[in-house]
Design a protein around this motif. Structure first.
Motif, mmCIF file in Angstrom:
data_model
loop_
_atom_site.group_PDB
_atom_site.id
_atom_site.type_symbol
_atom_site.label_atom_id
_atom_site.label_comp_id
_atom_site.label_asym_id
_atom_site.label_seq_id
_atom_site.Cartn_x
_atom_site.Cartn_y
_atom_site.Cartn_z
ATOM 1 N N PRO A 171 0.811 -1.228 0.000
ATOM 2 C CA PRO A 171 0.000 0.000 0.000
ATOM 3 C C PRO A 171 0.842 1.276 0.000
ATOM 4 N N LYS A 172 2.038 1.223 0.575
ATOM 5 C CA LYS A 172 2.906 2.397 0.599
ATOM 6 C C LYS A 172 3.456 2.698 -0.803
ATOM 7 N N GLN A 225 1.821 1.693 -3.551
ATOM 8 C CA GLN A 225 0.608 2.057 -4.293
ATOM 9 C C GLN A 225 0.250 3.517 -4.060
ATOM 10 N N TYR A 226 0.470 4.007 -2.849
ATOM 11 C CA TYR A 226 0.194 5.415 -2.547
ATOM 12 C C TYR A 226 0.987 6.326 -3.482
ATOM 13 N N ILE A 227 2.250 6.015 -3.679
ATOM 14 C CA ILE A 227 3.093 6.830 -4.559
ATOM 15 C C ILE A 227 2.606 6.738 -6.002
ATOM 16 N N ASP A 263 -0.447 6.251 -6.884
ATOM 17 C CA ASP A 263 -1.724 6.982 -6.936
ATOM 18 C C ASP A 263 -1.515 8.497 -6.944
ATOM 19 N N VAL A 264 -0.732 9.012 -5.998
ATOM 20 C CA VAL A 264 -0.586 10.467 -5.901
ATOM 21 C C VAL A 264 0.193 11.050 -7.077
ATOM 22 N N ASP A 309 2.827 15.628 -1.095
ATOM 23 C CA ASP A 309 2.252 14.319 -0.772
ATOM 24 C C ASP A 309 3.005 13.595 0.339
ATOM 25 N N TYR A 349 6.073 7.067 7.783
ATOM 26 C CA TYR A 349 5.622 6.683 6.446
ATOM 27 C C TYR A 349 5.494 5.162 6.367
ATOM 28 N N TYR A 350 6.596 4.481 6.674
ATOM 29 C CA TYR A 350 6.551 3.018 6.706
ATOM 30 C C TYR A 350 7.667 2.520 7.622
ATOM 31 N N ASN A 387 8.236 10.439 7.216
ATOM 32 C CA ASN A 387 8.054 11.318 6.063
ATOM 33 C C ASN A 387 9.337 12.104 5.779
#
Length: 248
Positions: free
Chosen positions: A58-59, A61-63, A65-66, A83, A91-92, A97
């Motif tokens: 998901p981390k 995928q977030y990148i 997506d944004v 973002d 973040y992970y 971040n």
């Protein structure tokens, strides 16, 4: 070939296929278009590929997506500051971040100077190991040691994995974008503790340390089985891990 070599050859053939992508972080570079974009997506995906796939997918995928699917432009334009802002939120896992933001700024500097990650590697390396050394040196100079190893004393598993993705051609998994300037026979096996365990179980390696010297020794042994393409052994060891105990 002896029995071990036969097992490796069978598993390499069985597991290097499109189905492998479903649960592997290499999937993400196949979701975007364009050489530079694929390189950038692949590099970021490789850097986030540790721990549980259910957590790091998901981390990544977030990148995706944004960035709207254009990860290269997202980094080069600096849009990532909005973002993944420079703050102390997680973040992970160990990456805050702030850590990610510093990493992305360093990557942006590479892209601004060389155009692409491939442009940097082409200008600074001539084989698999020198490419690992060159990538680690660039990010060490930018003080981004939390994400990219500062040197090649460790196995640099995720950098080696990224290079496998970029260099090997003719694969349903790897892209082969750099096959014209890095020889796949010079790549180094992406090694972590799991790979060490499987290699030890097969008698391919002795010792428990996932160091660069151990990765080189294992790669040399795999080259005896796959002389033209030692990284087939990466898929073979994965297959052995899935089927461990069934064939021995």
């Amino acid at each position: 070939m002896d029995n071990i070599d036969n097992i490796l050859a069978v598993y390499a053939e069985r597991y290097e296929n499109e189905a492998f992508l479903r649960d592997d972080p290499s999937l993400f570079m196949h979701k975007v278009e364009g050489t530079a974009n694929r390189e950038t997506m692949a590099f970021i995906a490789s850097c986030l590929s540790y721990g549980s796939r259910k957590q790091f997918f998901p981390k990544i995928q977030y990148i995706l997506d944004v960035s709207g699917g254009d990860v290269h432009e997202w980094v080069l334009s600096g849009r990532f500051d909005a973002d993944i802002p420079d703050n102390d939120k997680c973040y992970y896992r160990l990456y805050t971040n702030h850590t990610m933001n510093m990493f992305l700024h360093a990557l942006r500097a590479m892209l601004e100077e060389y155009g692409t990650i491939g442009g940097y590697v082409r200008a600074t390396a001539h084989d698999g190991f020198s490419a690992v050394a060159s990538i680690t040196a660039f990010f060490a100079d930018k003080n981004v040691g939390a994400i990219i190893p500062k040197d090649t004393s460790s196995a640099c598993k995720r950098v080696c994995m990224f290079l496998r993705w970029m260099v090997r051609s003719g694969s349903p998994v790897d892209l082969g974008l750099w096959s014209d300037f890095i020889d796949r026979r010079t790549l180094i096996i992406p090694m972590d503790t799991h790979v060490v365990q499987e290699a030890n179980a097969l008698g391919l390696l002795s010792g428990k340390c996932a160091s660069m010297s151990a990765a080189k020794r294992l790669t040399a042994r795999l080259a005896q089985v796959f002389p033209d393409d030692p990284m087939k052994g990466d898929f073979a060891l994965f297959g052995y891990g899935v089927n461990k105990g069934k064939d021995m």
